[in-house]
Write a protein that holds these residues in place. Structure first.
Motif, PDB file in Angstrom:
ATOM      1  N   ALA A  44       0.865  -1.185   0.000  1.00 44.96           N
ATOM      2  CA  ALA A  44       0.000   0.000   0.000  1.00 44.96           C
ATOM      3  C   ALA A  44       0.899   1.230   0.000  1.00 44.96           C
ATOM      4  O   ALA A  44       2.011   1.187   0.519  1.00 44.96           O
ATOM      5  CB  ALA A  44      -0.908   0.018   1.231  1.00 44.96           C
ATOM      6  N   PRO A  45       0.419   2.326  -0.578  1.00 48.60           N
ATOM      7  CA  PRO A  45       1.220   3.557  -0.562  1.00 48.60           C
ATOM      8  C   PRO A  45       1.346   4.131   0.853  1.00 48.60           C
ATOM      9  O   PRO A  45       0.663   3.703   1.785  1.00 48.60           O
ATOM     10  CB  PRO A  45       0.430   4.519  -1.451  1.00 48.60           C
ATOM     11  CG  PRO A  45      -0.592   3.706  -2.156  1.00 48.60           C
ATOM     12  CD  PRO A  45      -0.809   2.467  -1.344  1.00 48.60           C
ATOM     13  N   LYS A  46       2.186   5.125   0.974  1.00 43.82           N
ATOM     14  CA  LYS A  46       2.450   5.801   2.252  1.00 43.82           C
ATOM     15  C   LYS A  46       1.130   6.281   2.876  1.00 43.82           C
ATOM     16  O   LYS A  46       0.294   6.873   2.203  1.00 43.82           O
ATOM     17  CB  LYS A  46       3.376   6.986   1.991  1.00 43.82           C
ATOM     18  CG  LYS A  46       3.777   7.724   3.233  1.00 43.82           C
ATOM     19  CD  LYS A  46       4.734   8.849   2.890  1.00 43.82           C
ATOM     20  CE  LYS A  46       5.154   9.601   4.118  1.00 43.82           C
ATOM     21  NZ  LYS A  46       6.034  10.723   3.781  1.00 43.82           N
ATOM     22  N   GLY A  47       0.980   5.990   4.155  1.00 40.29           N
ATOM     23  CA  GLY A  47      -0.201   6.418   4.889  1.00 40.29           C
ATOM     24  C   GLY A  47      -1.346   5.416   4.823  1.00 40.29           C
ATOM     25  O   GLY A  47      -2.266   5.486   5.619  1.00 40.29           O
ATOM     26  N   PHE A  48      -1.317   4.509   3.869  1.00 40.45           N
ATOM     27  CA  PHE A  48      -2.344   3.485   3.730  1.00 40.45           C
ATOM     28  C   PHE A  48      -1.929   2.247   4.522  1.00 40.45           C
ATOM     29  O   PHE A  48      -0.765   2.053   4.823  1.00 40.45           O
ATOM     30  CB  PHE A  48      -2.504   3.072   2.261  1.00 40.45           C
ATOM     31  CG  PHE A  48      -3.297   4.027   1.410  1.00 40.45           C
ATOM     32  CD1 PHE A  48      -4.480   3.615   0.810  1.00 40.45           C
ATOM     33  CD2 PHE A  48      -2.846   5.311   1.169  1.00 40.45           C
ATOM     34  CE1 PHE A  48      -5.199   4.481  -0.003  1.00 40.45           C
ATOM     35  CE2 PHE A  48      -3.552   6.182   0.365  1.00 40.45           C
ATOM     36  CZ  PHE A  48      -4.741   5.767  -0.229  1.00 40.45           C
ATOM     37  N   THR A  49      -2.893   1.399   4.812  1.00 39.72           N
ATOM     38  CA  THR A  49      -2.618   0.101   5.411  1.00 39.72           C
ATOM     39  C   THR A  49      -3.145  -0.978   4.470  1.00 39.72           C
ATOM     40  O   THR A  49      -3.851  -0.688   3.509  1.00 39.72           O
ATOM     41  CB  THR A  49      -3.292  -0.049   6.789  1.00 39.72           C
ATOM     42  OG1 THR A  49      -4.703   0.096   6.621  1.00 39.72           O
ATOM     43  CG2 THR A  49      -2.753   0.974   7.778  1.00 39.72           C
ATOM     44  N   THR A  50      -2.797  -2.219   4.772  1.00 41.00           N
ATOM     45  CA  THR A  50      -3.245  -3.361   3.977  1.00 41.00           C
ATOM     46  C   THR A  50      -3.942  -4.334   4.916  1.00 41.00           C
ATOM     47  O   THR A  50      -3.304  -5.220   5.481  1.00 41.00           O
ATOM     48  CB  THR A  50      -2.034  -4.037   3.289  1.00 41.00           C
ATOM     49  OG1 THR A  50      -1.252  -3.039   2.658  1.00 41.00           O
ATOM     50  CG2 THR A  50      -2.495  -5.054   2.261  1.00 41.00           C
ATOM     51  N   PRO A  51      -5.258  -4.185   5.102  1.00 47.01           N
ATOM     52  CA  PRO A  51      -5.951  -5.062   6.038  1.00 47.01           C
ATOM     53  C   PRO A  51      -6.218  -6.468   5.511  1.00 47.01           C
ATOM     54  O   PRO A  51      -6.490  -7.375   6.292  1.00 47.01           O
ATOM     55  CB  PRO A  51      -7.262  -4.332   6.311  1.00 47.01           C
ATOM     56  CG  PRO A  51      -7.467  -3.444   5.143  1.00 47.01           C
ATOM     57  CD  PRO A  51      -6.102  -3.091   4.630  1.00 47.01           C
ATOM     58  N   SER A  52      -6.117  -6.667   4.189  1.00 51.06           N
ATOM     59  CA  SER A  52      -6.453  -7.982   3.639  1.00 51.06           C
ATOM     60  C   SER A  52      -5.621  -8.286   2.399  1.00 51.06           C
ATOM     61  O   SER A  52      -5.494  -7.438   1.509  1.00 51.06           O
ATOM     62  CB  SER A  52      -7.938  -8.012   3.267  1.00 51.06           C
ATOM     63  OG  SER A  52      -8.284  -9.238   2.661  1.00 51.06           O
ATOM     64  N   VAL A  53      -5.060  -9.504   2.349  1.00 48.11           N
ATOM     65  CA  VAL A  53      -4.363 -10.020   1.170  1.00 48.11           C
ATOM     66  C   VAL A  53      -4.580 -11.528   1.144  1.00 48.11           C
ATOM     67  O   VAL A  53      -4.494 -12.190   2.183  1.00 48.11           O
ATOM     68  CB  VAL A  53      -2.834  -9.751   1.210  1.00 48.11           C
ATOM     69  CG1 VAL A  53      -2.130 -10.459   0.053  1.00 48.11           C
ATOM     70  CG2 VAL A  53      -2.515  -8.279   1.166  1.00 48.11           C
TER      71      VAL A  53
END
Length: 168
Positions: A44-53
């Protein structure tokens, strides 16, 4: 130290090309692109999170992901694997999806309605002494105005990848 190059090419549409030299072995960098637990930490870009993969690493398989903005908005997407040569190459078709995995246009997320339904992403991993030369090609037919935002997003994600593979 990473080096970054962005090149726009008229071949097969418009291409964004980014090359990085990462101070990490190729196998580790490849795993960071293909292992769910590692993707959760950088996809994810800066400031974003990745809650699911989720990852189904095989030609015809896919990885599905959710990127969450700082404001809490979720952006879902899918990469449909076309070719995988461990640990040298990953080629996939990238598209936006809804949270159920159905392909949706970019306008679903308030983006340019002319952005293509699918784009082609090619990632090469070249081993150098103690390092990895990563070259990412993102081919987009049309939508030239989106290339700068794509370049920024990819570079922010690759910054996070670099931090993961060099610092753990």
């Amino acid at each position: 130290m990473a080096s970054t190059t962005a090149i726009l090419s008229p071949v097969r549409g418009r291409e964004l090309v980014i090359t990085r030299i990462l101070d990490a072995p190729r196998d580790l960098v490849f795993k960071a692109w293909t292992d769910r637990e590692r993707l959760l930490r950088w996809w994810a870009p800066k400031g974003f999170t990745t809650p699911s993969v989720s990852v189904d690493l095989r030609p015809g398989g896919s990885f599905n992901y959710c990127m969450r903005s700082p404001e809490g908005r979720d952006f879902w997407g899918k990469g449909q694997y076309q070719e995988i040569i461990k640990p040298l190459l990953i080629i996939y078709m990238d598209s936006f999806t809804d949270e159920k995995g159905n392909t949706v246009p970019a306008s679903y997320y308030g983006m340019n309605p002319d952005f293509p339904q699918e784009t082609l992403v090619t990632v090469r991993f070249i081993e150098e002494p103690g390092k990895t030369r990563l070259t990412l090609r993102h081919t987009v037919i049309g939508a030239a105005e989106e290339l700068e935002a794509m370049r920024q997003g990819w570079n922010e994600m690759l910054d996070r990848l670099e931090e993961l593979v060099t610092k753990g």
